[in-house]
Design a protein around this motif. Structure first.
Motif, PDB file in Angstrom:
ATOM      1  N   HIS A 121     -27.962 -22.325  28.536  1.00  0.00           N
ATOM      2  CA  HIS A 121     -26.838 -21.794  29.310  1.00  0.00           C
ATOM      3  C   HIS A 121     -25.620 -22.664  28.989  1.00  0.00           C
ATOM      4  N   GLN A 122     -24.479 -22.032  28.774  1.00  0.00           N
ATOM      5  CA  GLN A 122     -23.283 -22.755  28.349  1.00  0.00           C
ATOM      6  C   GLN A 122     -22.959 -23.922  29.297  1.00  0.00           C
ATOM      7  N   ASP A 123     -23.194 -23.719  30.594  1.00  0.00           N
ATOM      8  CA  ASP A 123     -22.872 -24.779  31.560  1.00  0.00           C
ATOM      9  C   ASP A 123     -23.735 -26.018  31.362  1.00  0.00           C
ATOM     10  N   MET A 124     -24.909 -25.817  30.764  1.00  0.00           N
ATOM     11  CA  MET A 124     -25.798 -26.975  30.569  1.00  0.00           C
ATOM     12  C   MET A 124     -25.225 -27.975  29.573  1.00  0.00           C
ATOM     13  N   ARG A 125     -24.313 -27.511  28.748  1.00  0.00           N
ATOM     14  CA  ARG A 125     -23.702 -28.433  27.773  1.00  0.00           C
ATOM     15  C   ARG A 125     -22.977 -29.575  28.495  1.00  0.00           C
ATOM     16  N   HIS A 126     -22.428 -29.261  29.709  1.00  0.00           N
ATOM     17  CA  HIS A 126     -21.710 -30.311  30.449  1.00  0.00           C
ATOM     18  C   HIS A 126     -22.652 -31.420  30.907  1.00  0.00           C
ATOM     19  N   HIS A 127     -23.915 -31.054  31.130  1.00  0.00           N
ATOM     20  CA  HIS A 127     -24.869 -32.085  31.570  1.00  0.00           C
ATOM     21  C   HIS A 127     -24.989 -33.172  30.501  1.00  0.00           C
ATOM     22  N   MET A 173     -40.680 -23.426  25.420  1.00  0.00           N
ATOM     23  CA  MET A 173     -40.838 -23.904  24.041  1.00  0.00           C
ATOM     24  C   MET A 173     -39.499 -23.916  23.306  1.00  0.00           C
ATOM     25  N   ALA A 174     -38.656 -22.940  23.593  1.00  0.00           N
ATOM     26  CA  ALA A 174     -37.356 -22.861  22.919  1.00  0.00           C
ATOM     27  C   ALA A 174     -36.411 -23.937  23.445  1.00  0.00           C
ATOM     28  N   LYS A 175     -36.358 -24.062  24.765  1.00  0.00           N
ATOM     29  CA  LYS A 175     -35.390 -24.996  25.370  1.00  0.00           C
ATOM     30  C   LYS A 175     -35.698 -26.438  24.967  1.00  0.00           C
ATOM     31  N   VAL A 176     -36.992 -26.782  24.934  1.00  0.00           N
ATOM     32  CA  VAL A 176     -37.349 -28.170  24.651  1.00  0.00           C
ATOM     33  C   VAL A 176     -36.865 -28.568  23.248  1.00  0.00           C
ATOM     34  N   SER A 177     -36.925 -27.629  22.326  1.00  0.00           N
ATOM     35  CA  SER A 177     -36.475 -27.916  20.957  1.00  0.00           C
ATOM     36  C   SER A 177     -34.945 -28.044  20.905  1.00  0.00           C
ATOM     37  N   THR A 178     -34.240 -27.136  21.575  1.00  0.00           N
ATOM     38  CA  THR A 178     -32.772 -27.192  21.553  1.00  0.00           C
ATOM     39  C   THR A 178     -32.267 -28.436  22.293  1.00  0.00           C
ATOM     40  N   ILE A 179     -32.881 -28.739  23.439  1.00  0.00           N
ATOM     41  CA  ILE A 179     -32.454 -29.921  24.205  1.00  0.00           C
ATOM     42  C   ILE A 179     -32.653 -31.183  23.358  1.00  0.00           C
ATOM     43  N   ALA A 180     -33.803 -31.255  22.682  1.00  0.00           N
ATOM     44  CA  ALA A 180     -34.097 -32.426  21.858  1.00  0.00           C
ATOM     45  C   ALA A 180     -33.013 -32.615  20.795  1.00  0.00           C
ATOM     46  N   ALA A 181     -32.685 -31.540  20.087  1.00  0.00           N
ATOM     47  CA  ALA A 181     -31.691 -31.656  19.006  1.00  0.00           C
ATOM     48  C   ALA A 181     -30.294 -31.960  19.577  1.00  0.00           C
ATOM     49  N   LYS A 185     -27.824 -35.185  18.722  1.00  0.00           N
ATOM     50  CA  LYS A 185     -26.427 -35.054  18.271  1.00  0.00           C
ATOM     51  C   LYS A 185     -25.506 -35.866  19.174  1.00  0.00           C
ATOM     52  N   LYS A 186     -25.774 -35.801  20.474  1.00  0.00           N
ATOM     53  CA  LYS A 186     -24.964 -36.561  21.433  1.00  0.00           C
ATOM     54  C   LYS A 186     -25.073 -38.061  21.123  1.00  0.00           C
ATOM     55  N   GLU A 190     -22.072 -36.597  17.225  1.00  0.00           N
ATOM     56  CA  GLU A 190     -21.720 -35.417  16.416  1.00  0.00           C
ATOM     57  C   GLU A 190     -21.718 -34.166  17.283  1.00  0.00           C
ATOM     58  N   PRO A 191     -20.922 -33.161  16.924  1.00  0.00           N
ATOM     59  CA  PRO A 191     -20.970 -31.915  17.701  1.00  0.00           C
ATOM     60  C   PRO A 191     -22.335 -31.246  17.584  1.00  0.00           C
ATOM     61  N   GLN A 192     -22.750 -30.617  18.688  1.00  0.00           N
ATOM     62  CA  GLN A 192     -24.054 -29.953  18.671  1.00  0.00           C
ATOM     63  C   GLN A 192     -24.005 -28.731  17.755  1.00  0.00           C
ATOM     64  N   ARG A 193     -25.115 -28.487  17.066  1.00  0.00           N
ATOM     65  CA  ARG A 193     -25.211 -27.277  16.239  1.00  0.00           C
ATOM     66  C   ARG A 193     -26.045 -26.268  17.010  1.00  0.00           C
ATOM     67  N   TYR A 194     -25.516 -25.059  17.153  1.00  0.00           N
ATOM     68  CA  TYR A 194     -26.226 -24.029  17.902  1.00  0.00           C
ATOM     69  C   TYR A 194     -27.422 -23.513  17.101  1.00  0.00           C
ATOM     70  N   PRO A 195     -28.482 -23.115  17.817  1.00  0.00           N
ATOM     71  CA  PRO A 195     -29.636 -22.536  17.103  1.00  0.00           C
ATOM     72  C   PRO A 195     -29.228 -21.303  16.304  1.00  0.00           C
ATOM     73  N   ASP A 196     -29.964 -21.069  15.233  1.00  0.00           N
ATOM     74  CA  ASP A 196     -29.685 -19.916  14.368  1.00  0.00           C
ATOM     75  C   ASP A 196     -30.868 -18.948  14.491  1.00  0.00           C
ATOM     76  N   PRO A 197     -30.636 -17.770  15.082  1.00  0.00           N
ATOM     77  CA  PRO A 197     -31.758 -16.846  15.337  1.00  0.00           C
ATOM     78  C   PRO A 197     -32.414 -16.310  14.061  1.00  0.00           C
ATOM     79  N   SER A 198     -31.805 -16.543  12.902  1.00  0.00           N
ATOM     80  CA  SER A 198     -32.446 -16.040  11.680  1.00  0.00           C
ATOM     81  C   SER A 198     -33.547 -17.005  11.208  1.00  0.00           C
ATOM     82  N   LEU A 199     -33.625 -18.175  11.833  1.00  0.00           N
ATOM     83  CA  LEU A 199     -34.594 -19.181  11.356  1.00  0.00           C
ATOM     84  C   LEU A 199     -35.854 -19.211  12.224  1.00  0.00           C
ATOM     85  N   ASP A 200     -36.962 -19.652  11.623  1.00  0.00           N
ATOM     86  CA  ASP A 200     -38.196 -19.786  12.404  1.00  0.00           C
ATOM     87  C   ASP A 200     -38.145 -21.085  13.223  1.00  0.00           C
ATOM     88  N   TYR A 201     -39.207 -21.324  14.004  1.00  0.00           N
ATOM     89  CA  TYR A 201     -39.190 -22.421  14.990  1.00  0.00           C
ATOM     90  C   TYR A 201     -38.848 -23.774  14.355  1.00  0.00           C
TER      91      TYR A 201
END
Ligand code: CMC
Length: 435
Positions: A121-127, A173-181, A185-186, A190-201
């Protein structure tokens, strides 16, 4: 197929002096025997005491089987070696959570759900902005998993996970991977890179970790396969400290996010998942200081420190995950033409320890954390992220156990007893009279 446990006609007799009681014996599907003491306190007033729960079965479970004496590990009956050769992390995740290998299309369904949920969720970036750059990523991961619950109040009352609630599994499973990355970055500014839906896990995770604002990272197939294998081998390990934590927290009917967040905290400790970080730091120190491996082993025997990545509560011959990872580590380094000076140090440590009576007599062998760190280093994962990687892998196992526990109609809140050793009743002493 899961087999219901049997109650033997033979019982265990407990002689308490003036009273003898019969305790039922339960036999599991792999012929493991247990004495059922559920009625012990009601019938005798006694409880049992078992430091570290080394002899206590906390539940019946059909997820994972370990025979520590023989070095056997099976997920839902499938040997880990077979899965490592033929399967993938997502397939194994399905197997652990839903009990059977996925049918055609079901893994794609899981992958698709994970893609849908990979954005935060976009608001989570502020956390993330609220954490210092020096924050340990395990602290960030645990906090952010719990914070995710604030954005999905509709899931807080979920008591059962079925194939129809795949979206909830995929979300974790999805959130844990995005949060980790994002936390990585933080930490490097470096700026966070958004997940790319064309890629596998795995590719997606690596992209979020390593793509730069000015350049996209593409992983080699060897790196992707090594990461997938790492995650698969960490996916479950029956009633270890973090899984038991997930079950204990879940037993109060706390929601899935809260239970998973607690499991991450339990995993963080250096005697559990945190050992992978400590192990590589130990190997780096041996290398940096030019220490002699034989002297290191002597210092371990003198109890100056523990050999991290060695020993296990359950395995007493070998940890099959370590055997697979050792080979995978060798293969990855060769395929990438990497010459990591830590690998020969690890190999020499293992060799010396394997021939030393201190280790032999205590059944101390390399565990999953001994070689996994060299694989993670080769992939480019920074050391502070190692235990986070373990968490990403263990997520399906934690979910499977939470699910199993919630499906148990006889489930009760976890509430151990104690043997009290403090002061007996005393009279209150007023402040002015205290010495
Ligand atoms: N190095 C040196 N001595 C050790 C080690 C070690 N890594 N592990 C155990 N011992 C000794 C211990 O000192 C004790 O000796 P003694 O009987 O003379 O006092 C004996 O071996 C038995 O050890 P224990 O502490 O009673 O064993 P445990 O079952 O309570 O602990 C362990 C298991 C994994 C916590 C422990 O072996 C350890 O601390 N290992 C290092 C940390 C590590 O690698 N942890 C990762 C475990 S695998 C990943 C996971 O699933 O968490």
């Amino acid at each position: 197929m899961p087999v219901e446990e049997q109650v033997m006609s033979k019982t265990a007799k407990l002689d308490l002096g003036d009273k003898t009681i019969d305790l039922p014996i339960i036999v599991g599907s792999e012929n493991e025997h247990a004495i059922d003491i559920s009625k012990l306190r009601t019938e005798t007033g006694y409880i049992t005491l078992d430091n570290g729960f080394g002899n206590t079965g906390a539940c019946k479970s059909a997820v994972t089987y370990i025979d520590g004496e023989k070095g056997i590990l099976r997920y839902r009956g499938y040997p880990i070696e077979t899965l490592a050769k033929n399967s993938t992390f997502l397939e194994v995740s399905w197997l652990l959570i839903f009990g059977e290998l996925p049918r055609a299309g079901q893994v794609d369904e899981l992958a698709e759900e994970i893609r849908k949920h990979s954005l935060l969720h976009q608001d989570m970036r502020h956390h993330f902005e609220g954490f210092p750059a020096t924050a340990h990523p395990m602290a960030v991961l645990s906090a952010m998993i719990n914070a995710s619950s604030c954005y999905h109040p509709e899931l807080l009352e979920v008591k059962k996970i079925e194939e129809s609630s795949l979206s909830m599994v995929a979300m974790l499973m999805a959130k844990v991977s995005t949060i980790a990355a994002f936390s990585y970055k933080k930490s490097i500014g470096e700026p966070q890179r958004y997940p790319d839906p064309s890629l596998d896990y795995c590719n997606n995770f690596l992209h979020c970790m390593f793509s730069k604002p000015y350049g996209r990272y593409t992983a080699s197939p060897e790196v992707v396969r090594a990461l997938d294998l790492f995650l698969m081998l960490h996916a479950d390990h029956e009633q270890n400290c973090s899984t038991s934590t997930a079950r204990v927290v879940g037993s109060s009917e706390a929601n899935l996010f809260a239970s998973m967040s607690a499991a991450v905290c339990a995993l963080w400790g250096p005697l559990h998942g945190g050992a992978n970080q400590r192990c590589i730091e130990m190997l780096e120190k041996i290398h940096r200081d030019g220490m002699d491996v034989k002297q290191v082993v002597e210092r371990v025997k003198n109890r100056e420190f523990k050999l991290m990545g060695f020993g296990h509560r359950v395995y007493k011959s070998s940890d099959p995950r370590a055997t697979i990872l050792k080979e995978a580590c060798d293969d990855l380094l060769k395929a990438l033409g990497v010459n990591d000076p830590l690998l020969p140090i690890a190999q020499e440590l293992e060799e010396v320890a394997r021939n030393d009576d201190y280790f032999l007599s205590r059944n101390l062998y390399p565990n999953v954390d001994f070689y996994s760190g060299i694989i993670l280093r080769t992939i480019g994962i920074p050391v502070e992220m190692f235990t986070v990687m373990f968490s990403i892998g263990r997520m399906p196992g934690w979910i499977a156990h939470w699910k199993e526990q919630h499906e148990n109609p006889n489930g009760r809140i976890a509430r151990p007893r104690q043997v009290y050793t403090g002061a007996t009743e005393r009279d209150y002493v007023a402040l002015e009279s205290r010495p």
